[in-house]
Design a protein around this motif. Sequence first.
Motif, PDB file in Angstrom:
ATOM      1  N   GLU A  61     -27.303  13.010  46.237  1.00 14.73           N
ATOM      2  CA  GLU A  61     -28.435  12.113  45.994  1.00 14.73           C
ATOM      3  C   GLU A  61     -28.397  10.958  46.978  1.00 14.73           C
ATOM      4  O   GLU A  61     -27.351  10.301  47.136  1.00 14.73           O
ATOM      5  N   TRP A  62     -29.517  10.666  47.611  1.00 21.95           N
ATOM      6  CA  TRP A  62     -29.603   9.505  48.483  1.00 21.95           C
ATOM      7  C   TRP A  62     -29.581   8.229  47.654  1.00 21.95           C
ATOM      8  O   TRP A  62     -30.249   8.134  46.621  1.00 21.95           O
ATOM      9  N   VAL A  63     -28.819   7.240  48.118  1.00 23.88           N
ATOM     10  CA  VAL A  63     -28.648   5.994  47.375  1.00 23.88           C
ATOM     11  C   VAL A  63     -29.251   4.793  48.111  1.00 23.88           C
ATOM     12  O   VAL A  63     -29.979   4.001  47.519  1.00 23.88           O
ATOM     13  N   TYR A 114     -33.551   1.359  48.807  1.00 17.60           N
ATOM     14  CA  TYR A 114     -32.642   1.845  47.773  1.00 17.60           C
ATOM     15  C   TYR A 114     -33.363   2.796  46.833  1.00 17.60           C
ATOM     16  O   TYR A 114     -34.577   2.649  46.582  1.00 17.60           O
ATOM     17  N   THR A 115     -32.611   3.711  46.259  1.00 20.40           N
ATOM     18  CA  THR A 115     -33.179   4.522  45.204  1.00 20.40           C
ATOM     19  C   THR A 115     -33.403   3.643  43.985  1.00 20.40           C
ATOM     20  O   THR A 115     -32.685   2.633  43.789  1.00 20.40           O
ATOM     21  N   ASP A 116     -34.386   3.994  43.169  1.00 25.69           N
ATOM     22  CA  ASP A 116     -34.786   3.111  42.065  1.00 25.69           C
ATOM     23  C   ASP A 116     -33.637   2.788  41.111  1.00 25.69           C
ATOM     24  O   ASP A 116     -33.545   1.667  40.595  1.00 25.69           O
ATOM     25  N   SER A 117     -32.761   3.725  40.883  1.00 19.63           N
ATOM     26  CA  SER A 117     -31.714   3.525  39.872  1.00 19.63           C
ATOM     27  C   SER A 117     -30.675   2.470  40.269  1.00 19.63           C
ATOM     28  O   SER A 117     -29.920   2.016  39.408  1.00 19.63           O
ATOM     29  N   TYR A 128     -25.007   8.264  50.298  1.00 23.78           N
ATOM     30  CA  TYR A 128     -25.389   9.284  49.331  1.00 23.78           C
ATOM     31  C   TYR A 128     -24.281   9.361  48.284  1.00 23.78           C
ATOM     32  O   TYR A 128     -23.163   8.883  48.514  1.00 23.78           O
ATOM     33  N   LYS A 179     -31.592  -0.265  42.522  1.00 26.62           N
ATOM     34  CA  LYS A 179     -32.267  -1.478  42.991  1.00 26.62           C
ATOM     35  C   LYS A 179     -31.888  -2.671  42.132  1.00 26.62           C
ATOM     36  O   LYS A 179     -31.885  -2.591  40.899  1.00 26.62           O
TER      37      LYS A 179
END
Length: 116
Positions: free
Chosen positions: A46-48, A60-63, A37, A65
């Motif tokens: 924020e989860w990463v 993964y979070t979109d930002s 996070y 990837k």
Amino acid sequence: QVQLVESGGGLVQPGGSLTLSCAASRFTGRTYTMNWYRQTPENDREWVARISLPGGNTDYTDSVKGRFTMSRDNAKNTANLQMNSLKPEDTAVYFCNLRWIGNNYWGKGTLVTVSS
């Protein structure tokens, strides 16, 4: 008591790379999930990224990837986050999290600063 210790944070220029590590002690689980996070003073945590064992599936979070890769080193009992093409908006304190047999464990975090 399980302990998690993050390392590898620091200052890096935009476009650079860093590898974060999370060392888990007093932990011998085989089925668990490890997460990364991140948090800034302005935002909620924020989860990463996530890795689920024993299969090793990652998410993964979109930002992040295509830029971040999470892996697990069983020999060293660490979870790593390889971060490439870093952006200023990746600046945050990064926390390691372990979810195992209904329990939730956190490290104290490591600071990543992306700035020129």
